[in-house]
Design a protein around this motif. Structure first.
Motif, PDB file in Angstrom:
ATOM      1  N   VAL A 401       0.837  -1.208   0.000  1.00  0.00           N
ATOM      2  CA  VAL A 401       0.000   0.000   0.000  1.00  0.00           C
ATOM      3  C   VAL A 401       0.865   1.250   0.000  1.00  0.00           C
ATOM      4  O   VAL A 401       0.636   2.196  -0.768  1.00  0.00           O
ATOM      5  CB  VAL A 401      -0.946  -0.015   1.229  1.00  0.00           C
ATOM      6  N   THR A 402       1.891   1.269   0.848  1.00  0.00           N
ATOM      7  CA  THR A 402       2.775   2.438   0.931  1.00  0.00           C
ATOM      8  C   THR A 402       3.497   2.688  -0.380  1.00  0.00           C
ATOM      9  O   THR A 402       3.592   3.828  -0.852  1.00  0.00           O
ATOM     10  CB  THR A 402       3.798   2.241   2.057  1.00  0.00           C
ATOM     11  N   VAL A 403       4.006   1.619  -0.991  1.00  0.00           N
ATOM     12  CA  VAL A 403       4.759   1.761  -2.230  1.00  0.00           C
ATOM     13  C   VAL A 403       3.859   2.232  -3.365  1.00  0.00           C
ATOM     14  O   VAL A 403       4.244   3.102  -4.167  1.00  0.00           O
ATOM     15  CB  VAL A 403       5.446   0.421  -2.584  1.00  0.00           C
ATOM     16  N   ILE A 404       2.648   1.704  -3.457  1.00  0.00           N
ATOM     17  CA  ILE A 404       1.719   2.109  -4.515  1.00  0.00           C
ATOM     18  C   ILE A 404       1.385   3.591  -4.390  1.00  0.00           C
ATOM     19  O   ILE A 404       1.419   4.347  -5.370  1.00  0.00           O
ATOM     20  CB  ILE A 404       0.432   1.255  -4.463  1.00  0.00           C
ATOM     21  N   VAL A 405       1.052   4.022  -3.173  1.00  0.00           N
ATOM     22  CA  VAL A 405       0.687   5.432  -2.963  1.00  0.00           C
ATOM     23  C   VAL A 405       1.858   6.344  -3.283  1.00  0.00           C
ATOM     24  O   VAL A 405       1.707   7.369  -3.960  1.00  0.00           O
ATOM     25  CB  VAL A 405       0.200   5.647  -1.511  1.00  0.00           C
ATOM     26  N   GLN A 406       3.059   5.982  -2.826  1.00  0.00           N
ATOM     27  CA  GLN A 406       4.228   6.809  -3.098  1.00  0.00           C
ATOM     28  C   GLN A 406       4.541   6.861  -4.595  1.00  0.00           C
ATOM     29  O   GLN A 406       4.895   7.921  -5.132  1.00  0.00           O
ATOM     30  CB  GLN A 406       5.441   6.269  -2.343  1.00  0.00           C
ATOM     31  N   ALA A 407       4.410   5.723  -5.279  1.00  0.00           N
ATOM     32  CA  ALA A 407       4.735   5.673  -6.699  1.00  0.00           C
ATOM     33  C   ALA A 407       3.813   6.561  -7.516  1.00  0.00           C
ATOM     34  O   ALA A 407       4.249   7.276  -8.423  1.00  0.00           O
ATOM     35  CB  ALA A 407       4.661   4.233  -7.200  1.00  0.00           C
ATOM     36  N   PHE A 408       2.540   6.547  -7.211  1.00  0.00           N
ATOM     37  CA  PHE A 408       1.584   7.352  -7.966  1.00  0.00           C
ATOM     38  C   PHE A 408       1.635   8.825  -7.556  1.00  0.00           C
ATOM     39  O   PHE A 408       1.164   9.690  -8.289  1.00  0.00           O
ATOM     40  CB  PHE A 408       0.159   6.816  -7.777  1.00  0.00           C
ATOM     41  N   ASN A 409       2.207   9.108  -6.387  1.00  0.00           N
ATOM     42  CA  ASN A 409       2.246  10.486  -5.901  1.00  0.00           C
ATOM     43  C   ASN A 409       3.012  11.402  -6.847  1.00  0.00           C
ATOM     44  O   ASN A 409       2.608  12.538  -7.096  1.00  0.00           O
ATOM     45  CB  ASN A 409       2.863  10.532  -4.505  1.00  0.00           C
ATOM     46  N   HIS A 410       4.157  10.924  -7.377  1.00  0.00           N
ATOM     47  CA  HIS A 410       4.976  11.757  -8.254  1.00  0.00           C
ATOM     48  C   HIS A 410       5.068  11.195  -9.666  1.00  0.00           C
ATOM     49  O   HIS A 410       5.967  11.572 -10.418  1.00  0.00           O
ATOM     50  CB  HIS A 410       6.389  11.912  -7.681  1.00  0.00           C
ATOM     51  N   LEU A 411       4.143  10.322 -10.024  1.00  0.00           N
ATOM     52  CA  LEU A 411       4.157   9.738 -11.359  1.00  0.00           C
ATOM     53  C   LEU A 411       3.947  10.814 -12.411  1.00  0.00           C
ATOM     54  O   LEU A 411       3.044  11.651 -12.303  1.00  0.00           O
ATOM     55  CB  LEU A 411       3.051   8.690 -11.465  1.00  0.00           C
ATOM     56  N   GLU A 412       4.813  10.830 -13.437  1.00  0.00           N
ATOM     57  CA  GLU A 412       4.657  11.767 -14.539  1.00  0.00           C
ATOM     58  C   GLU A 412       3.557  11.245 -15.457  1.00  0.00           C
ATOM     59  O   GLU A 412       3.780  10.334 -16.263  1.00  0.00           O
ATOM     60  CB  GLU A 412       5.974  11.904 -15.307  1.00  0.00           C
ATOM     61  N   ALA A 413       2.369  11.793 -15.321  1.00  0.00           N
ATOM     62  CA  ALA A 413       1.199  11.247 -16.005  1.00  0.00           C
ATOM     63  C   ALA A 413       1.148  11.717 -17.456  1.00  0.00           C
ATOM     64  O   ALA A 413       0.809  12.861 -17.740  1.00  0.00           O
ATOM     65  CB  ALA A 413      -0.077  11.654 -15.265  1.00  0.00           C
ATOM     66  N   THR A 414       1.501  10.817 -18.358  1.00  0.00           N
ATOM     67  CA  THR A 414       1.295  11.031 -19.789  1.00  0.00           C
ATOM     68  C   THR A 414       0.272  10.009 -20.265  1.00  0.00           C
ATOM     69  O   THR A 414      -0.092   9.071 -19.533  1.00  0.00           O
ATOM     70  CB  THR A 414       2.605  10.854 -20.565  1.00  0.00           C
ATOM     71  N   THR A 415      -0.186  10.166 -21.509  1.00  0.00           N
ATOM     72  CA  THR A 415      -1.170   9.231 -22.040  1.00  0.00           C
ATOM     73  C   THR A 415      -0.628   7.809 -22.020  1.00  0.00           C
ATOM     74  O   THR A 415      -1.336   6.857 -21.650  1.00  0.00           O
ATOM     75  CB  THR A 415      -1.552   9.642 -23.478  1.00  0.00           C
ATOM     76  N   GLN A 416       0.647   7.648 -22.382  1.00  0.00           N
ATOM     77  CA  GLN A 416       1.238   6.316 -22.407  1.00  0.00           C
ATOM     78  C   GLN A 416       1.374   5.742 -21.000  1.00  0.00           C
ATOM     79  O   GLN A 416       1.115   4.556 -20.773  1.00  0.00           O
ATOM     80  CB  GLN A 416       2.617   6.369 -23.074  1.00  0.00           C
ATOM     81  N   ILE A 417       1.763   6.577 -20.055  1.00  0.00           N
ATOM     82  CA  ILE A 417       1.964   6.093 -18.687  1.00  0.00           C
ATOM     83  C   ILE A 417       0.633   5.709 -18.047  1.00  0.00           C
ATOM     84  O   ILE A 417       0.526   4.681 -17.357  1.00  0.00           O
ATOM     85  CB  ILE A 417       2.708   7.158 -17.857  1.00  0.00           C
TER      86      ILE A 417
END
Length: 1234
Positions: A401-417
Motif C-alpha cells: 500500500v505504501t509503495v503504490i501510494v508513493q509511486a503514484f504520488n509523483h508519477l509523470e502522467a502522460t497518455t502512455q503512462i
C-alpha cells in the motif's frame, strides 16, 4: 550638380537592402559572448553565474543550409560579490563543451528566420540550446518600409509577441533596430513544469500579484548591402525578477546578456562539399528552446552518472549506507544522500532495477530503503516494476500500500503512462485493500493527466466508467463507493454523466433502485474536483439537488457545499438566497446561513467575488433567520491571506445533521494552502458515524439539551454497540491529501470485538501481547519526497533557468520492548484487568525535514544558482519502565536518566550563491548570499544607502537540579537587507534555533524520574485534613474571602474524599527521594480541593486550590509555606436576562514580587494593544489588586466588552460575533423542522 548627386544617392539607396539573409558562398565569422548572473541585484550581496565565449564561423552548404564551426571556446564561472570577484575560467569544462561543438551542427535559414536546427546525435540538448542562444540573434524581422511594427514570431522563448522600432541612417547605410519580446504572454511558451499537479490554479490570486516578471530586449546594428542586411553588432538583455512571494516587494534578479560582433566576411576559399559527406545529423527542432523534462538532472545536487554499471554500483552503496546509518538517527546528510539516490535510480534501466531488487529483498533494512526510493523513478519503469512485484506477491500488505501510494504520488502522467497504469487494474489481488489502493491511485493519475491535457482524453477515464456501470448492475454498495471515490480523484469532466446515475433526483432511470445515503454522499463528493474544470456542469446538478425538497437534507447540504467549489456567480447565489427565504427545513437553513456568514468574511482571492455575494445573501436572510441553533447543521470557514506574501490558508468545517438527532450524519474538516497563484488542498478529514448515529437515535432523545447526567446515559448507549447489524459499520472515515483520497475504511464490530475482555487466544490482540511478552526489536526509516516542483524556462543565452522546490522527509524509529504480565494470561483478555502489566522499552523516534529552493541555471554540465536550504531534525529518545495495575487503579512510569545531551528540536536555514560543475561535482563553490555583519560598516552608501542589520543572538538554559535535567534553547538570526527587499529579507540569511536536553552535572544513568498515579488513594491523612480545614478557615476570614467562598460552617464537619493522587519524584542512586505530590479531594458539598506538596527533607512548601460551583464558579489559590502567604481569588458568573452577561473577576491579596514585576512590565503595553484591537482605554481608579471583565450581549450578533484594571478601563462596543448569539430557544424552532 547637387540635383545630380541627390539623384545618384537615391538610386544607390534604392539598390540596398536591410532585410536579413546569408550568402551561401561566403564565410561569416562572429565573436560571441553570453553570460548569466543570479542574485539580489544589490551591492555586497553574492551572485552566481556563468559565461560562454567563442568564435563562430557560419559557412554555406547550400542555398539555405549553413554549417557552424566553433573555435576559442571559453567557459567561466562566477561565484562571489560583484565588483570584488570576477569570472573564473574552467578549462576542463570548456574542453567538454568544445568537444561537442566540434561535432556537426547546421541550420536552415531563410528571410531572416531559423527554420530548422540539425546536429549530430552526440551533441547534447544542453549544447544545442546554447547554439540556439547564438542563432536567436539571426531570428529577426526587418521591414524596410516601416519604422514601428508588431508581430508574433517564433523565438528562443517560444511563439511570442514582438515590438520593433527601427531607425535608419542612410548616410552610412546602417539601421539601429530594437526588438522587445513579451515573454510573459506567449501563445506557445518554451517551458516545462512538473510537480504540484494536484494544485488548482487561482487566477484571482495571479491578478493580485505575480512572483515572476521578465523583460527581454534585443538591439541590432544592421549594415545594408545590395544583397541583404548584415548584422554588424547585436546585443540582448534579459532581466527576470523572482520571489517566492509578491514580486512587487523585493525579489531575486536574473540578468542574462549576450553580444554578437562581426569579425569578417570572406568568400569561400574552396568547395567544402567533400567535408560534408561524412556528416550525420538529425533534426533538433526549430529555434524554440527545448525545455527538456529531464528528471535525472535534479537541481540541488550533482554527481557523475557516466554509465549504467557505475550508477548501479553507486546506488547499491548508498542504499547500504542509508540502511545502516539511519536506523538510529536521521540527519540532514541522510536527506542529501537520499536525493542523490533518487537521481541515480532515475538513470537506471528497468532490468537493472529488478536485479537490484532481487539483491536486497532478503535484507529487511536495505529492502525498505530500495522500495521507498525506487518509487521516485516516476515513469513507465516504476509501473512495470510494481506490476512484477505485485504479480509475484513479494510485498507485504502495508508495504505494498505504501509503495503504490508513493509511486503514484509523483508519477509523470502522460497518455502512455496512464495506459500502462491500466494494467495494474486488471491484476488479481488477494487483499481488498491493495485493489482499493490501486483503483484510487489510478484515478489520481487520470487527474494529473488532465492537468496537462485539455481536453482530457476520454480513454483515460473509460476503465473507471466501466467499473461504475458494473457496480450498478451488481448492486454492490462498497464497489459503488470505491469507484465513485476513484472518479472523484480523477476529476474528469466526462464522468459527470456516469456520476449522475448515482445522484438522487437526477437519475434518468426512474425505475432504478434508490442508492443508500452513503453512496449518494460519495456521488455528490465525486464532483468536488470537476467543479474547477466544468463549473457549469457541477452547478446545474448541485442546484437541482439543493432546491429539491424531497431529497434528504444531508444530501442537499452536501450539494450546496460542492456548489461553492465551483465559485458560483452572484446570480446563482441570489437564486439560492431566494430559495432559502422559503425553506422550511431548519437544518438546511442553518447550514446555508452559517456558511454564508463565514464566507462573507473570506479573505483569499479565489473567494473574493463569492464573499461579496455571500455578504449580500446574509443581509437578506438575517432578519428572518437571526436566531439559529448552534447544535444544528452548520458550515464554517476561517481564512487569512497576505498580498505581500501571496500566501494564505483557509480552514472549513462542515457539520451535517438530521432533525431530532444530535449525532451528526457527516463531519468534514478541510484545510487549504494558498501560494503564488495556486490552491493546494492540503488535508481533508471526514467522519461518517452511521452506526453510532443509529444507535443513539434508537436509545436517546436528541431533542433536549445535554446535561452532566447525559454523559452517563451516552456511555450506557455506547455499550449497546453489539445490537447493531453486523454489516453496518460504527463509523466510516476517509482522508484526502492534496485533494486525493488514497485510504478510506470502516470501524466495524469485528475490530472492537477483538478488544473484548472475553476474547481468548484466537484474538489478534492476544497474539500481539504474546509477542510483546517474548520481546521484540524493530527499526525502520521511511523517506518521502513530499514536494518536487520544477519550473524550467528558456533564457536568451540558451541556458535553462529553473525555479524548483524540494521538500524531503525521512522518518525514523527504533524500538526495543519487552512486557510482563503478573499473573500470566491463561484464559482471556479480561485477566489483564486483575493483573499488573509492565513494559520495559527503549528507543527513539524522530524525523529530519529538508527544504530546498533553487533559482538558477541547471544543466547536466553545470549549475549556477541561488539556493535556500533549511533543515529541521527532531529526535526523541526514551528509556523507561511502565507499570499498570487496573484493579488497584495505579500507574507507574520510571524514566532512566540519559547521560548524553541531544537536540530535541532544531531548525537551520541559509541562502547561498552556488556553482557546481560535472568536472568536480563533489566540491561545489558556494558563498553565503548575504554579506557578513562585520562587512556592512565598510560598505559604500553612496548609491544604495547603508543596509539594515539585524543580528539577534541568545542562549539560555533552565536547569532543574531536582530532576537532573537542563533544557537549553539558542537562536541566532543574521539579516542584512535593504528596505525595498521585504518580505523576502525575512528569510534570507543565517537562521538557527534549537532546543537541547542536557543532563545536570552529577546525574547518572542510574538516577530515575518516577511518575506515580493512583486513582484509588487511601483516606485523607490527619495532616492533610488539618491543612484543608485551615485553608477553608482562610475561605471564612476577610471580606473578599467571604464574598468568593461563602459556604455554611457545616462544610468543615465532613471529611474530604481523596479522588486522585499523583507524584513526580526524582530517585537518586542513594534512594534519596525529592519531587512533588498532588492530591485532588472532593468535599461532601461537591466542592473541589487540590493540594500540591513539595516532597523532600524539611520541606513545607504547598499550594492549595479550593473550587466551588454554585450560581457561579469560584476558586481560591494559595501557596507558600503551608499554603501561605500568597493568595488569589477567581470567580466567574453568567447572568441571564434580556441582555445576558458573562462576568469574570481576579483578585489578589499577596503575590510574589516576580509576578508583580512581570505584571507591571506587561501593563505598559496594554494601552497600545488596546488601540490595536479597537478598544477605547480610559484612566480610572478601579478596585486595587483586581482585574475584571464583562461581556454583554448588545444584539443578536454583537457584544459589548468592558475590562477593568486597577487604573485603567477598556471598552469596546458592538464587537461582531463570528456567529449570531443563541439562547436556549430550541423548542421554538422544533415545530419548523422537517
Amino acid at each position: 550638380m547637387q540635383a545630380l548627386i541627390l539623384c545618384c544617392l537615391v538610386a544607390l539607396a534604392a539598390g540596398i537592402r536591410y532585410d536579413l539573409s546569408l550568402n551561401p558562398n561566403k564565410n561569416y565569422e562572429y565573436e560571441y559572448e553570453g553570460w548569466i548572473k543570479l542574485g539580489l541585484g544589490k551591492p555586497n550581496q553574492a551572485e552566481a553565474g556563468a559565461r560562454i565565449r567563442t568564435n563562430v564561423t557560419i559557412t554555406g552548404a547550400s542555398s539555405n543550409v549553413f554549417h557552424m564551426k566553433f573555435s576559442n571556446v571559453v567557459f567561466e564561472e562566477f561565484n562571489g560579490f560583484p565588483g570584488k570577484s570576477g569570472f573564473v575560467a574552467s578549462d576542463a569544462l570548456a574542453q567538454k563543451i568544445k568537444a561537442q561543438l566540434e561535432k556537426a551542427i547546421e541550420f536552415s535559414y531563410s528571410a531572416g528566420h531559423i527554420e530548422e536546427i540539425r546536429a549530430s546525435p552526440e551533441v547534447s540538448d544542453t549544447v544545442v540550446n546554447m547554439v540556439r542562444g547564438i542563432l536567436s540573434f539571426f531570428q529577426v524581422t526587418v521591414k524596410s518600409n516601416q519604422d514601428i511594427y508588431e508581430l508574433e514570431e517564433v523565438g528562443i522563448h517560444g511563439k511570442c509577441h514582438s515590438s520593433y522600432i527601427a531607425k535608419r541612417d542612410n548616410k552610412v547605410n546602417e539601421m539601429d533596430l530594437t526588438q522587445v519580446v513579451d515573454v510573459t504572454n506567449c501563445r506557445e511558451k518554451a517551458v516545462c513544469h512538473t510537480g504540484l499537479a494536484s494544485a488548482i490554479a487561482d487566477q484571482a490570486a495571479i491578478k493580485v500579484g505575480k512572483s515572476v516578471f521578465t523583460t527581454v530586449q534585443y538591439t541590432y546594428k544592421i549594415k545594408a548591402t545590395e544583397e541583404a542586411g548584415l548584422i554588424d553588432n547585436a546585443q540582448a538583455v534579459e532581466l527576470q525578477y523572482f520571489t517566492p512571494f509578491n514580486v512587487k516587494k523585493g525579489s531575486f534578479k536574473m540578468e542574462a546578456r549576450k553580444q554578437l560582433r562581426l569579425l569578417s566576411v570572406k568568400n569561400k576559399a574552396q568547395d567544402s562539399s567533400q567535408d560534408n559527406k561524412n556528416r550525420v545529423v538529425e533534426s533538433r527542432g526549430d529555434l524554440m528552446f527545448n525545455a527538456v523534462k529531464n528528471l535525472v538532472n535534479i537541481p540541488i545536487t550533482m554527481q557523475r552518472m557516466e554509465d549504467v554499471a557505475s550508477r548501479v554500483q553507486q546506488a547499491e552503496r548508498l542504499i547500504t549506507q542509508l540502511a545502516e546509518t539511519s536506523a538510529h538517527q536521521a540527519t540532514s546528510a541522510t536527506n542529501k544522500n537520499t536525493i542523490k539516490l533518487y537521481q541515480l535510480l532515475r538513470g537506471i534501466p528497468l532490468e537493472q532495477l529488478k536485479a537490484m531488487w532481487r539483491k536486497v529483498e532478503g535484507n529487511a533494512q536495505a529492502r525498505k530503503w530500495f522500495l521507498h526510493t525506487v518509487v521516485e523513478v516516476n515513469d513507465e519503469r516504476i509501473l512495470s516494476f510494481l506490476e512484477t512485484v505485485l504479480q509475484e506477491k513479494k510485498l507485504k500488505s502495508l508495504e505494498a500500500v505504501t509503495v503504490i501510494v508513493q509511486a503514484f504520488n509523483h508519477l509523470e502522467a502522460t497518455t502512455q503512462i496512464v495506459k500502462k497504469a491500466e494494467n495494474l487494474l486488471n491484476l488479481h489481488y488477494d487483499e481488498e485493500i491493495l485493489r482499493r489502493t490501486v483503483i484510487l491511485s489510478y484515478g489520481s493519475a487520470v487527474y494529473k493527466l488532465c492537468v496537462y491535457n485539455t481536453p482530457c482524453p476520454r480513454e483515460a477515464i473509460m476503465p473507471l466508467l466501466t467499473m461504475a456501470e458494473e457496480s450498478q448492475k451488481n448492486n454492490n454498495e462498497m464497489e459503488k463507493i470505491l469507484v465513485l471515490k476513484a472518479l472523484g480523484n480523477a476529476g474528469h469532466p466526462q464522468s459527470l454523466k456516469t456520476i449522475e446515475k448515482f445522484l438522487p433526483g437526477l437519475n434518468p432511470n426512474a425505475n432504478q433502485e434508490e442508492q443508500s445515503e452513503r453512496v449518494q454522499s460519495a456521488a455528490v463528493q465525486a464532483m468536488r474536483l470537476i467543479a474547477a474544470r466544468d463549473p457549469h456542469g457541477v452547478e446545474i446538478r448541485t442546484l437541482k439537488m439543493f432546491v429539491n425538497r424531497e431529497l434528504k437534507p444531508e444530501i442537499r447540504m452536501l450539494a450546496f457545499m460542492i456548489m461553492f467549489d465551483a465559485q458560483p456567480s452572484m446570480a446563482l447565489v441570489s437564486t439560492l438566497t431566494a430559495h432559502l427565504m422559503k425553506e422550511k427545513d431548519m437544518q438546511v437553513v442553518n447550514f446555508a446561513y452559517t456558511y454564508f456568514r463565514s464566507l462573507s468574511r473570506a479573505m483569499t482571492p479565489d473567494k473574493h467575488d463569492v464573499a461579496i455575494a455571500a455578504s449580500v445573501a446574509v443581509k437578506i436572510l438575517a432578519p428572518r433567520y437571526v436566531h439559529l441553533n448552534y447544535l444544528q447543521s452548520r458550515g464554517s470557514r476561517l481564512d487569512a491571506f497576505s498580498n505581500n506574501f501571496l500566501m494564505g490558508t483557509a480552514a472549513e468545517v462542515f457539520l451535517l445533521k438530521k432533525a431530532s438527532q444530535f449525532i451528526p450524519t457527516e463531519m468534514m474538516v478541510k484545510w487549504n494552502f494558498h501560494y503564488i497563484g495556486m490552491v493546494v488542498q492540503l488535508l481533508e478529514f471526514n467522519i461518517r458515524p452511521e452506526g453510532i448515529r443509529h444507535l443513539f437515535a434508537s436509545n436517546m432523545d436528541g431533542n433536549r439539551d445535554l446535561s452532566v447526567v447525559d454523559f452517563q446515559t451516552m456511555y450506557d448507549v455506547l455499550k449497546k454497540w453489539e445490537t447493531l447489524p453486523d454489516d453496518k459499520p460504527l463509523m466510516s472515515v476517509h482522508t484526502r491529501v492534496l485533494g486525493q483520497e488514497f485510504i478510506f475504511g470502516d470501524l466495524s464490530k469485528d475490530i472492537i470485538r477483538a478488544f473484548k475482555p472475553s476474547e481468548g487466544q484466537g484474538s489478534f490482540v492476544w497474539k500481539m501481547i504474546e509477542q510483546l511478552i517474548q520481546g521484540f526489536s524493530w527499526r525502520a526509516s521511511l523517506p518521502f519526497l513530499t514536494v518536487e516542483s520544477r519550473y524550467i524556462q528558456a533564457s536568451t543565452v540558451g541556458l535553462p533557468v529553473e525555479i524548483s522546490k524540494y521538500y524531503h522527509v525521512v522518518n525514523s524509529m527504533s524500538v526495543t520492548a519487552k512486557a510482563g504480565v503478573t499473573p500470566q494470561l491463561t484464559e482471556n483478555l479480561g485477566q489483564l484487568l486483575s493483573s499488573e502489566v509492565s513494559v520495559t522499552t527503549n528507543g527513539f523516534i524522530g524525523y529530519t525535514k529538508n527544504l530546498w529552493l533553487f533559482y538558477g541555471v541547471n544543466t547536466d554540465l553545470f549549475q549556477s544558482a541561488i539556493e535556500i536550504r533549511s533543515s529541521n531534525p527532531v529526535a526523541l529518545p526514551w528509556n523507561f519502565v511502565a507499570k499498570v495495575n487496573y484493579r488497584e487503579r495505579k500507574m507507574e512510569l520510571e524514566i532512566s536518566h540519559s547521560d548524553k545531551e541531544f537536540d530535541l528540536f532544531s531548525f537551520s536555514s541559509n541562502a547561498y550563491a552556488i556553482s557546481r560543475n560535472i568536472i568536480n561535482p563533489e566540491a561545489p563553490k558556494q558563498i553565503e548570499l548575504m554579506p557578513s555583519v562585520q562587512s556592512v560598516t565598510q560598505m559604500d552608501p553612496s548609491h544604495y544607502g547603508t543596509p539594515n542589520v539585524w543580528n539577534p543572538i541568545e542562549k539560555m538554559c533552565t536547569q532543574n537540579t531536582m530532576y537532573g535535567v537542563s533544557l537549553c534553547s539558542e537562536y541566532e538570526l543574521r539579516r542584512v537587507y535593504y528596505q525595498d527587499q521585504g518580505p523576502l529579507y525575512y528569510f534570507l540569511g543565517f537562521t538557527h534555533f534549537s532546543i537541547k536536553v542536557k543532563p545536570v552535572q552529577g546525574t547518572s544513568s542510574e538516577d530515575k524520574i518516577r511518575l506515580e498515579m493512583n486513582a484509588a488513594p487511601n483516606a485523607v491523612s490527619a495532616s492533610a485534613r488539618q491543612l484543608l480545614d485551615t485553608l477553608r478557615r482562610i475561605a471564612k476570614e476577610g471580606s473578599r474571602s467571604q464574598e468568593v467562598l461563602n459556604r455554611p460552617s457545616r462544610g468543615m464537619e465532613g471529611s474530604p474524599e481523596p479522588l486522585l493522587n499523583a507524584k513526580m519524584l526524582s530517585v537518586s542512586r542513594s534512594q534519596k527521594v525529592e519531587g512533588y505530590e498532588a492530591t485532588f479531594y472532593r468535599t461532601p458539598e461537591r466542592e473541589g480541593q487540590l493540594v500540591v506538596s513539595h516532597v523532600g527533607e524539611s520541606s513545607n512548601w504547598k499550594m492549595c486550590v479550593h473550587t466551588a460551583l454554585t450560581t457561579e464558579l469560584k476558586a481560591h489559590f494559595a501557596w507558600g509555606a503551608e499554603c501561605q502567604p500568597n493568595s488569589v481569588w477567581v470567580s466567574s458568573a453568567y447572568l441571564s436576562g434580556n441582555k445576558p452577561e458573562l462576568k469574570a473577576v481576579v483578585h489578589w491579596d499577596k503575590v510574589p514580587e516576580v509576578m508583580v514585576a512581570n505584571g507591571t512590565r506587561i501593563a505598559r503595553y496594554i494601552p497600545g494593544m488596546a488601540y490595536l484591537f479597537g478598544f477605547s482605554p480610559k484612566e480610572e481608579q478601579n478596585t486595587m489588586q483586581e482585574v475584571s471583565a464583562s461581556v454583554i450581549a448588545a444584539s443578536a450578533d454583537s457584544i459589548n466588552v468592558k475590562i477593568k484594571l486597577p487604573e485603567l478601563t477598556l471598552r469596546r462596543e458592538n464587537l461582531p460575533l463570528p456567529a449570531a448569539f443563541q439562547q436556549s430557544k430550541r423548542k421554538e424552532n422544533r415545530n419548523t423542522q422537517a
